[in-house]
Scaffold this motif. Structure first.
Motif, mmCIF file in Angstrom:
data_model
loop_
_atom_site.group_PDB
_atom_site.id
_atom_site.type_symbol
_atom_site.label_atom_id
_atom_site.label_comp_id
_atom_site.label_asym_id
_atom_site.label_seq_id
_atom_site.Cartn_x
_atom_site.Cartn_y
_atom_site.Cartn_z
ATOM 1 N N LEU A 104 -45.546 13.030 -16.313
ATOM 2 C CA LEU A 104 -46.561 13.690 -15.497
ATOM 3 C C LEU A 104 -47.225 14.856 -16.220
ATOM 4 N N GLU A 105 -46.524 15.466 -17.165
ATOM 5 C CA GLU A 105 -47.053 16.663 -17.815
ATOM 6 C C GLU A 105 -47.641 16.401 -19.196
ATOM 7 N N SER A 106 -47.324 15.272 -19.816
ATOM 8 C CA SER A 106 -47.743 15.008 -21.195
ATOM 9 C C SER A 106 -49.064 14.251 -21.237
ATOM 10 N N ASP A 107 -49.691 14.281 -22.419
ATOM 11 C CA ASP A 107 -50.950 13.558 -22.578
ATOM 12 C C ASP A 107 -50.690 12.111 -22.984
ATOM 13 N N GLU A 108 -51.769 11.352 -23.083
ATOM 14 C CA GLU A 108 -51.648 9.917 -23.348
ATOM 15 C C GLU A 108 -50.962 9.639 -24.676
ATOM 16 N N ALA A 109 -51.307 10.382 -25.713
ATOM 17 C CA ALA A 109 -50.723 10.130 -27.031
ATOM 18 C C ALA A 109 -49.213 10.313 -27.012
ATOM 19 N N ALA A 110 -48.750 11.344 -26.331
ATOM 20 C CA ALA A 110 -47.311 11.594 -26.263
ATOM 21 C C ALA A 110 -46.600 10.481 -25.497
ATOM 22 N N ILE A 111 -47.235 9.997 -24.436
ATOM 23 C CA ILE A 111 -46.634 8.911 -23.652
ATOM 24 C C ILE A 111 -46.596 7.625 -24.468
ATOM 25 N N HIS A 112 -47.669 7.346 -25.205
ATOM 26 C CA HIS A 112 -47.678 6.157 -26.057
ATOM 27 C C HIS A 112 -46.600 6.237 -27.142
ATOM 28 N N ALA A 113 -46.246 7.438 -27.556
ATOM 29 C CA ALA A 113 -45.237 7.589 -28.607
ATOM 30 C C ALA A 113 -43.857 7.153 -28.137
ATOM 31 N N ILE A 114 -43.538 7.382 -26.858
ATOM 32 C CA ILE A 114 -42.209 7.015 -26.363
ATOM 33 C C ILE A 114 -42.198 5.678 -25.635
ATOM 34 N N GLY A 115 -43.363 5.211 -25.178
ATOM 35 C CA GLY A 115 -43.429 4.010 -24.352
ATOM 36 C C GLY A 115 -42.748 2.792 -24.935
ATOM 37 N N PRO A 116 -42.966 2.473 -26.215
ATOM 38 C CA PRO A 116 -42.341 1.266 -26.774
ATOM 39 C C PRO A 116 -40.820 1.288 -26.758
ATOM 40 N N GLY A 117 -40.224 2.467 -26.619
ATOM 41 C CA GLY A 117 -38.769 2.557 -26.590
ATOM 42 C C GLY A 117 -38.175 2.565 -25.199
ATOM 43 N N LEU A 118 -39.014 2.531 -24.179
ATOM 44 C CA LEU A 118 -38.520 2.542 -22.803
ATOM 45 C C LEU A 118 -38.202 1.118 -22.354
ATOM 46 N N GLY A 119 -36.986 0.910 -21.869
ATOM 47 C CA GLY A 119 -36.606 -0.400 -21.367
ATOM 48 C C GLY A 119 -37.194 -0.667 -19.998
ATOM 49 N N SER A 120 -37.232 -1.927 -19.621
ATOM 50 C CA SER A 120 -37.831 -2.303 -18.337
ATOM 51 C C SER A 120 -37.065 -1.727 -17.156
ATOM 52 N N ASP A 121 -35.734 -1.679 -17.233
ATOM 53 C CA ASP A 121 -34.970 -1.096 -16.131
ATOM 54 C C ASP A 121 -35.255 0.396 -16.007
ATOM 55 N N THR A 122 -35.403 1.071 -17.135
ATOM 56 C CA THR A 122 -35.739 2.495 -17.106
ATOM 57 C C THR A 122 -37.104 2.718 -16.477
ATOM 58 N N ILE A 123 -38.081 1.928 -16.895
ATOM 59 C CA ILE A 123 -39.431 2.070 -16.341
ATOM 60 C C ILE A 123 -39.421 1.771 -14.845
ATOM 61 N N GLY A 124 -38.683 0.734 -14.451
ATOM 62 C CA GLY A 124 -38.599 0.412 -13.032
ATOM 63 C C GLY A 124 -37.928 1.499 -12.222
ATOM 64 N N CYS A 125 -37.006 2.223 -12.837
ATOM 65 C CA CYS A 125 -36.319 3.308 -12.126
ATOM 66 C C CYS A 125 -37.177 4.563 -12.015
ATOM 67 N N VAL A 126 -37.916 4.897 -13.069
ATOM 68 C CA VAL A 126 -38.625 6.174 -13.047
ATOM 69 C C VAL A 126 -39.768 6.164 -12.037
ATOM 70 N N VAL A 127 -40.403 5.013 -11.806
ATOM 71 C CA VAL A 127 -41.499 5.001 -10.832
ATOM 72 C C VAL A 127 -40.986 5.219 -9.415
ATOM 73 N N LYS A 128 -39.710 4.932 -9.181
ATOM 74 C CA LYS A 128 -39.132 5.178 -7.859
ATOM 75 C C LYS A 128 -39.140 6.665 -7.508
#
Length: 728
Positions: A104-128
């Motif tokens: 929520l606080e970071s810019d697009e470039a910073a999010i793109h830097a970590i995105g490829p390392g986020l697993g699907s279960d992690t992504i599914g949990c954080v949106v909750k």
């Protein structure tokens, strides 16, 4: 719960060890409420339970989530391989609460830097852990555009033209493309859902769409697609090389659910490895598809959906590898409200679902579009869809569906029309892909300042330009007269065409708006009407059956009750089996489904059954004399009938068929029924639950005003012959 406690500490404290069931329940309880999660058994009991689950989740480390996969299979293993291990080290010791704050606080470039390392279960949990407003904030700053285009870029919102025809008529399909172009809509894909998925029918539609693109010089800008099974598209390409565009496939979040679609990880990887051209793969998904097909595995719909995106990410990487590292043209369409009220019921839930999926798709690095849609048995009206669109659009999905009106004349559900796109562009300032916008200006429907011209909303003008590009030099008046005849025939087949507009360019022409609302009212009547006793009695050699649905409301809200026969009906089927003593190899069955009027309308069912029975006998089959008539029946009820009739027979290798005629798609205005054809061997029928949609063929859209019953009957027999030649 204790202060600072995470999910795993909570589970350990309550159970004394890790407990997979409780773990899944806590994760599900963190979701905003949806009926589908309640059916799976993981929805929170109340808001306090939901808040507690979210607090536990917020304290949970990403690495611990990774170490406790919800379900392990080949799809999960592939998704793990697709994760960037180096990027994953950046967040391994983070909690989900910290990840939420970062996103929520970071810019697009910073999010793109970590995105490829986020697993699907992690992504599914954080949106909750995010509110609707936070999901919008995230969606509105992360973008994954398709290569060489602005599709999926910031400030752009595209359209798939969905030119569906209830009869696969290529004129219906071609003219809907002209119609979309007249409103400057259609920059992502020309994507048609076929009624028939035979290679011949699919090939005809592929060729028609390709011919439009070739004529207008758009083959390097805009792909086409026929949304049949990927095996069929591959067969069409084998027979007619170069005629297919981007390849489509529905995907699920587990191996078992994908088997329902007759795909596997191995099959999809093989197809991805072969996509070396400019256009790769097009996926469709949707929350609820897994558990409604019997593959919920005890966890919630958000996590299932996220796992589909992990699968898509992995396949996208394989397409990139096949193209020697070139960026792949791969995108995903989230069909958010297509299943029905067993998944969720309200407009607020539809908005939540779309916002969750946009965020998850973008975090997976995908170009994600939406089908903001509603089935006619949900509590989401035509006007509610506009309300939903306004609340979802700030998250900037890559694209939406587009049809002449909000109602699909073939699939019978509500989605977005051409003029919804015009309104969205005006309201939110979104743009069409630059290359297609330039084409719309050359076409003469948009002027140099980006405003509608006098040809805006005139598909006949587009048709004229199409013919001129093909070298047709007839006088314009002659071409326009020809066009009006074609449009009249198209409307007679029940396919609406948008022309002109109301007060504003984004308003439907008043007469068309009135017709749309008439069809909507008819759909509700179709949905709630039940087979009458007089009709049931009139069915020749009828054997009346009932499902476990107690009434129409339960049937609609709890579809699983319509998939099973009640005890007395099951006994009646078994008694009939005893009388038959193995003499017959095909059983005919009729159910009301979601559209009893389709079954009861004069001149629809009786001619179909008469023609079908005669064609079966002529082809060498031995149909049973009885017609089973099931009230409050679903498609899967037919599979259970087949098991009761054919399981355990001595000739286990012999194929025996069940043809299930069922009312469907109440929103088309046609009162259509479908015939589901299933004919495995006795050995397969003998395995409870083995028979499902993946080994069934279907003839759909049957009605006097759509696919004529007299034509549908021989097509039914032809498909049966593919499954069980001459009843063998």
């Amino acid at each position: 719960m204790k202060s600072g406690e995470d999910v795993f500490g909570y589970v350990q404290r309550l159970r004394g060890a890790f407990d997979d069931t409780l773990y899944k329940q806590v994760l599900g309880a963190a979701n905003t409420f949806k009926e589908g999660d309640a059916l799976v058994g993981v929805a929170a009991a109340d808001e306090n339970s939901r808040a507690n689950a979210r607090r536990l989740l917020g304290h949970t480390r990403l690495e611990d989530v990774r170490r406790h996969p919800l379900h392990q299979d080949a799809l999960h293993a592939l998704s793990l391989e697709a994760e960037d291990s180096q990027a994953a080290t950046l967040t391994a010791d983070w909690t989900l609460g910290r990840l939420r704050k970062f996103l929520l606080e970071s810019d697009e470039a910073a999010i793109h830097a970590i995105g490829p390392g986020l697993g699907s279960d992690t992504i599914g949990c954080v949106v909750k852990l995010m509110s609707d407003a936070e999901l919008i904030a995230l969606g509105s700053k992360v973008f994954n555009p398709l290569p060489g285009s602005k599709v999926g870029a910031r400030g752009y919102m595209g359209a798939r033209i969905q030119p569906n025809s209830p009869t696969d008529n290529v004129d219906d399909i071609r003219w809907q493309v002209f119609d979309g172009f007249s409103y400057a809509v259609g920059d992502v894909v020309l994507g048609c859902n076929p009624v028939s998925s035979t290679p011949e029918s699919v090939a005809a539609i592929e060729s028609a769409l390709l011919e439009v693109l070739v004529t207008f010089g758009l083959t390097d800008v805009l792909p086409h697609c026929v949304l049949s099974h990927i095996d069929v598209q591959a067969e069409v390409e084998r027979r007619q090389p170069g005629t297919t565009g981007v390849w489509f496939q529905s995907i699920a979040g587990s191996d078992s659910a994908n088997a329902t679609f007759d795909i596997s990880v191995e099959k999809m990887l093989a197809y991805a490895d072969g996509r070396t051209g400019p256009y790769g793969l097009y996926f469709e998904t949707g929350q609820g598809a897994d558990f409604t097909n019997g593959h919920g595995h005890g966890y919630d719909m958000v996590l299932h959906e996220s796992r589909k995106y992990g699968f898509a990410r992995a396949l996208s990487q394989r397409v990139a590898r096949a193209r020697q590292g070139a960026a792949p043209w791969v995108h995903l369409n989230d069909v958010a409200g297509f299943i029905g009220p067993e998944v969720f019921r309200t407009r607020e839930q539809l908005v939540r679902c779309c916002l969750e999926d946009i965020a998850m798709g973008k975090l997976h690095g995908l170009t994600i579009g939406l089908d903001i849609c509603s089935t006619l048995h949900m509590d989401v009206s035509l006007d509610d869809l506009d309300w939903c669109i306004e609340r979802i659009m700030p998250a900037n999905p890559a694209y939406l569906m587009s049809l002449p009106t909000k109602n699909d004349p073939m699939l019978g559900y509500l989605t977005t029309g051409f003029q919804d796109h015009v309104r969205i562009r005006e309201q939110f300032g979104y743009k069409v892909d630059d290359r297609m916008w330039a084409f719309f200006q050359r076409l003469g429907v948009i002027d140099a300042e980006g405003k509608p011209t006098r040809h805006f909303g005139d598909p006949v003008w587009v048709y004229l330009q199409y013919l001129r590009a093909k070298g047709d030099s007839r006088p314009e008046a002659d071409i326009r007269a020809d066009a009006e005849q074609q449009l009249s025939a198209i409307r007679a087949r029940g396919v609406p065409m948008a022309r002109g507009h109301g007060t504003h360019p984004w308003d439907l022409e008043p007469a068309l708006d009135a017709e749309l609302r008439r069809v909507y009212v008819d759909s509700k009547k179709s949905l709630w009407t039940e087979l009458t006793p007089a009709f049931i009695t009139a069915v020749p050699e009828g054997v009346r059956l009932v499902s476990k649905s107690q009434d129409r409301t339960e049937y609609i809200l709890h579809p699983e009750t319509g998939e099973q026969l009640d005890a007395s009906s099951l006994e009646a089927v078994r008694a009939m089996r005893a009388r038959h003593a193995g003499r017959y190899d095909v059983q005919l069955m009729v159910s009301d489904g979601l559209n009893a009027l389709a079954i009861m309308d004069e001149g629809q069912l009786a001619p179909y059954l008469e023609t079908l029975r005669a064609a079966l006998i002529a082809a060498g089959y031995q149909p049973a004399p009885e017609h089973l008539v099931l009230t409050s029946g679903r498609v899967r009820a037919g599979y259970r009938v087949g098991e009761a009739l054919y399981a355990g027979m001595e000739d286990a290798a012999r194929h025996r068929g069940l043809i299930h005629v069922i009312g469907e798609r109440p929103g088309t205005g046609h009162h259509t029924f479908s015939a589901y054809i299933t004919a495995p061997s006795g050995a397969v029928w003998s395995q409870p639950g083995k028979v499902d949609h993946n080994i069934t063929r279907v003839v759909s859209g049957v009605a006097l005003t759509a696919y004529a019953p007299s034509l549908a009957a021989p097509e039914t027999v032809r498909l049966l012959q593919q499954l069980a030649p001459r009843g063998g």
